[in-house]
Design an enzyme around this catalytic site. Structure first.
Site, PDB file in Angstrom:
ATOM      1  N   HIS A   1       0.856  -1.181   0.000  1.00 31.99           N
ATOM      2  CA  HIS A   1       0.000   0.000   0.000  1.00 31.99           C
ATOM      3  C   HIS A   1       0.890   1.229   0.000  1.00 31.99           C
ATOM      4  O   HIS A   1       1.940   1.220   0.639  1.00 31.99           O
ATOM      5  CB  HIS A   1      -0.897  -0.002   1.252  1.00 31.99           C
ATOM      6  CG  HIS A   1      -2.082   0.883   1.110  1.00 31.99           C
ATOM      7  ND1 HIS A   1      -2.030   2.228   1.366  1.00 31.99           N
ATOM      8  CD2 HIS A   1      -3.343   0.617   0.697  1.00 31.99           C
ATOM      9  CE1 HIS A   1      -3.218   2.749   1.135  1.00 31.99           C
ATOM     10  NE2 HIS A   1      -4.029   1.797   0.722  1.00 31.99           N
TER      11      HIS A   1
ATOM     12  N   ASP B   1      -8.056  -5.410  -0.067  1.00 30.35           N
ATOM     13  CA  ASP B   1      -8.524  -6.208  -1.202  1.00 30.35           C
ATOM     14  C   ASP B   1      -8.159  -7.677  -1.091  1.00 30.35           C
ATOM     15  O   ASP B   1      -8.655  -8.498  -1.858  1.00 30.35           O
ATOM     16  CB  ASP B   1      -7.929  -5.650  -2.507  1.00 30.35           C
ATOM     17  CG  ASP B   1      -8.412  -4.258  -2.756  1.00 30.35           C
ATOM     18  OD1 ASP B   1      -9.630  -4.060  -2.732  1.00 30.35           O
ATOM     19  OD2 ASP B   1      -7.581  -3.362  -2.951  1.00 30.35           O
TER      20      ASP B   1
HETATM   21  N1  COA Z   1       4.115  -7.613  -4.813  1.00 28.18           N
HETATM   22  C1  COA Z   1       5.451  -7.618  -4.984  1.00 28.18           C
HETATM   23  N2  COA Z   1       6.231  -6.529  -4.812  1.00 28.18           N
HETATM   24  C2  COA Z   1       5.645  -5.387  -4.463  1.00 28.18           C
HETATM   25  C3  COA Z   1       4.253  -5.294  -4.254  1.00 28.18           C
HETATM   26  C4  COA Z   1       3.481  -6.470  -4.439  1.00 28.18           C
HETATM   27  N3  COA Z   1       2.162  -6.451  -4.256  1.00 28.18           N
HETATM   28  N4  COA Z   1       3.916  -4.037  -3.928  1.00 28.18           N
HETATM   29  C5  COA Z   1       5.066  -3.343  -3.914  1.00 28.18           C
HETATM   30  N5  COA Z   1       6.110  -4.143  -4.235  1.00 28.18           N
HETATM   31  C6  COA Z   1       7.534  -3.774  -4.254  1.00 28.18           C
HETATM   32  C7  COA Z   1       7.836  -2.823  -5.408  1.00 28.18           C
HETATM   33  O1  COA Z   1       8.178  -3.538  -6.575  1.00 28.18           O
HETATM   34  C8  COA Z   1       8.966  -2.030  -4.829  1.00 28.18           C
HETATM   35  O2  COA Z   1      10.130  -2.825  -4.862  1.00 28.18           O
HETATM   36  P1  COA Z   1      11.601  -2.111  -5.051  1.00 28.18           P
HETATM   37  O3  COA Z   1      11.717  -1.153  -3.908  1.00 28.18           O
HETATM   38  O4  COA Z   1      12.541  -3.249  -5.016  1.00 28.18           O
HETATM   39  O5  COA Z   1      11.534  -1.435  -6.394  1.00 28.18           O
HETATM   40  C9  COA Z   1       8.600  -1.880  -3.361  1.00 28.18           C
HETATM   41  O6  COA Z   1       7.772  -3.009  -3.066  1.00 28.18           O
HETATM   42  C10 COA Z   1       7.841  -0.611  -3.025  1.00 28.18           C
HETATM   43  O7  COA Z   1       6.684  -0.549  -3.801  1.00 28.18           O
HETATM   44  P2  COA Z   1       6.189   0.718  -4.585  1.00 28.18           P
HETATM   45  O8  COA Z   1       5.957   0.350  -6.003  1.00 28.18           O
HETATM   46  O9  COA Z   1       7.020   1.911  -4.294  1.00 28.18           O
HETATM   47  O10 COA Z   1       4.796   0.948  -3.895  1.00 28.18           O
HETATM   48  P3  COA Z   1       3.747   2.021  -4.342  1.00 28.18           P
HETATM   49  O11 COA Z   1       3.440   2.819  -3.139  1.00 28.18           O
HETATM   50  O12 COA Z   1       4.134   2.762  -5.570  1.00 28.18           O
HETATM   51  O13 COA Z   1       2.520   1.111  -4.775  1.00 28.18           O
HETATM   52  C11 COA Z   1       0.731  -0.371  -4.608  1.00 28.18           C
HETATM   53  C12 COA Z   1       1.546   0.686  -3.886  1.00 28.18           C
HETATM   54  C13 COA Z   1      -0.515  -0.657  -3.780  1.00 28.18           C
HETATM   55  C14 COA Z   1       0.254   0.159  -5.986  1.00 28.18           C
HETATM   56  C15 COA Z   1       1.599  -1.662  -4.773  1.00 28.18           C
HETATM   57  O14 COA Z   1       1.966  -2.136  -3.513  1.00 28.18           O
HETATM   58  C16 COA Z   1       0.856  -2.726  -5.565  1.00 28.18           C
HETATM   59  O15 COA Z   1       0.911  -2.717  -6.789  1.00 28.18           O
HETATM   60  N6  COA Z   1       0.179  -3.673  -4.859  1.00 28.18           N
HETATM   61  C17 COA Z   1      -0.606  -4.677  -5.540  1.00 28.18           C
HETATM   62  C18 COA Z   1      -1.930  -4.079  -6.028  1.00 28.18           C
HETATM   63  C19 COA Z   1      -2.888  -3.827  -4.885  1.00 28.18           C
HETATM   64  O16 COA Z   1      -3.088  -4.675  -4.031  1.00 28.18           O
HETATM   65  N7  COA Z   1      -3.510  -2.629  -4.900  1.00 28.18           N
HETATM   66  C20 COA Z   1      -4.544  -2.271  -3.935  1.00 28.18           C
HETATM   67  C21 COA Z   1      -4.131  -1.151  -3.050  1.00 28.18           C
HETATM   68  S1  COA Z   1      -5.357  -0.893  -1.807  1.00 28.18           S
END
Ligand code: COA
Length: 430
Positions: free
Chosen positions: A307, A364
């Site tokens: 998140h 979710d």
């Molecule tokens: N599975 C695997 N790796 C994940 C991940 C996941 N669900 N969510 C984040 N990461 C990793 C990223 O690749 C990143 O790795 P790095 O630092 O080695 O590059 C690190 O964790 C930080 O993530 P980041 O992309 O900066 O997080 P964000 O704040 O931009 O994105 C979300 C947040 C929610 C979009 C992201 O966690 C995600 O895509 N989750 C899955 C979709 C989801 O459940 N969305 C509902 C949100 S309520």
């Protein structure tokens, strides 16, 4: 007590005011920075930018805290209902009995769509995604209420429009589902409460009323309630952005629906179930998938994990996980996808990849399993989220419209494209 921050740029020192929110959140106010120094700030994805001051929802992502108007989500989940929470978010207070009755009556009085809107439903292809139908129909509904163009926020007028939107979004959603399954539509029943009415419109058959099991109604009501607001997420920021142009409430919230649709936001609940289904079909117990999710080249992510704000267990996920166990037990459903979800969670929480990045289950991760148990089809999951989020969007819309300064939202950019070029006639182009 807030003090000023100092910023040194090109040998000059600028003094920037700071402010502290009621929960101790600290911010540096850079709104005069460009005027004073010629610099803007760059924060792609807005991870470090406060776009507004708001009195609606508080989140502490490190501690896993979520409160609507100061009230912890755990208390609301246990003691309240979606309609009461909608009142809390939009009107700023828990309703007393008379206020709750008035609000519920307004929802009932405004639940029917204009009959002519049936033609719009007929225009969509049978397998149109219900999120596309939902956003289009919210705008279409607005065509029938010219008074919506009056965005003066007069109290009575605003309350009716808010109730109309909350009530009709549910009717549109149920009609969209019936349409996509080639089923006749069910009109709302004024005697039924909000969530029961939605289940009736979704599932009653011409020859058989849908049996309204109180635990099923409560489980869906809980899902609506837990999604009702979540601070400045992608869709709410979109609503606020559109509202800042003084667009009407329906237009602003239809934009919120579009923003919610993507799999990184509201579409994640659908993506979680697709992922669990894929894992199940492949015979994996989750271990292979966890490894793929850790590998950036695999194109896989553990959906329902991580998140932008929570760097701890999402408090809504805890509530939903418990509700999920209860609903499945009550309905005597043994869902292999729930077993896989639990195994995935257990495995991920032990993995250094997820620990180091503070990736925990979000709302979710388990909500889709409850919805599946209630018979809600996959493509409707994000629609359910949108119905739940409507009060939050409306509360934020109201805040923007009542902001006395009321400036349009208009970020800047750092341009990195080509510098001054000449137009080349087509014959000379390579
Ligand atoms: N599975 C695997 N790796 C994940 C991940 C996941 N669900 N969510 C984040 N990461 C990793 C990223 O690749 C990143 O790795 P790095 O630092 O080695 O590059 C690190 O964790 C930080 O993530 P980041 O992309 O900066 O997080 P964000 O704040 O931009 O994105 C979300 C947040 C929610 C979009 C992201 O966690 C995600 O895509 N989750 C899955 C979709 C989801 O459940 N969305 C509902 C949100 S309520």
């Amino acid at each position: 007590m807030s003090s000023n921050a100092e910023l040194k740029l090109d040998g000059k020192t600028y003094s920037l005011p700071t402010l502290i929110g009621t929960e101790g959140e600290r911010a540096v106010d850079i709104s005069q920075l460009r005027a004073q120094s010629g610099h803007i700030t760059l924060d792609e994805g807005y991870g470090n930018t406060g776009a507004c001051k708001s009195k609606i929802t508080f989140i502490d992502g490190d501690l896993g805290i979520l409160r609507y108007r100061g009230i912890p989500i755990e208390e609301l989940a246990e003691k309240s209902t979606f309609v009461e929470v909608a009142h809390l978010l939009i009107m700023g207070k828990l309703p007393n009995s008379a206020e709750l009755k008035r609000f519920s009556d307004l929802l009932t009085q405004n639940e029917l769509l204009h009959e002519d809107l049936k033609h719009n439903f007929e225009g969509f292809p049978r397998h149109a995604h219900p999120m596309a139908i939902l956003s289009s129909m919210i705008n279409a509904v607005s065509c029938f209420y010219p008074e919506l163009l009056d965005t003066s926020m007069h109290k009575n007028h605003f309350e009716i429009e808010a109730a109309r939107l909350i009530s009709q979004v549910r009717t549109i959603a149920a009609f969209a589902y019936r349409k996509s399954h080639g089923l006749p539509i069910n009109y709302p029943k004024p005697a039924l409460k909000y969530t029961a009415n939605f289940l009736h419109m979704m599932f009653s058959k011409p020859y058989e009323e849908y049996p309204l099991d109180p635990e099923v109604v409560r489980a869906l009501d809980l899902i609506f309630l837990l999604h009702a607001d979540h601070e400045q997420n992608c869709s709410t920021s979109t609503v606020r952005m559109v509202a800042s142009s003084k667009a009407n409430m329906f237009a602003s919230c239809a934009a919120g629906v579009c923003a919610l649709w993507g799999p990184l936001h509201g579409g994640a609940n659908q993506a979680v179930l697709e992922m669990l289904g894929e894992i199940h079909a492949s015979g994996d117990d989750g271990c292979k998938f966890i490894n793929a999710a850790k590998d950036k080249n695999s194109g896989k992510k553990l959906m329902g994990f991580g998140h932008r704000v929570y760097k701890n267990y999402d408090p809504r996920a805890k509530i939903i996980k418990k509700a999920c166990d209860e609903v499945l037990a009550k309905l005597k459903i043994n869902d292999p996808l729930l077993d896989i979800a639990k195994k995935l969670e257990e495995a991920a929480l032990k993995e250094s990849y997820f620990i180091e990045r503070k990736l925990y289950p979000n709302v979710d991760f388990y909500s889709g399993i409850i919805m599946r148990a209630l018979g809600i089809p996959l493509e409707m999951f994000t629609v359910i989220f949108a119905i739940g989020r409507m009060p939050g969007w409306i509360a934020n819309y109201r805040e923007v419209m009542e902001e006395p300064a009321g400036r349009i939202s208009r970020p800047r950019q750092v341009y990195v494209g080509p510098v001054n070029q000449q137009y080349v006639p087509i014959k000379e182009r390579k």
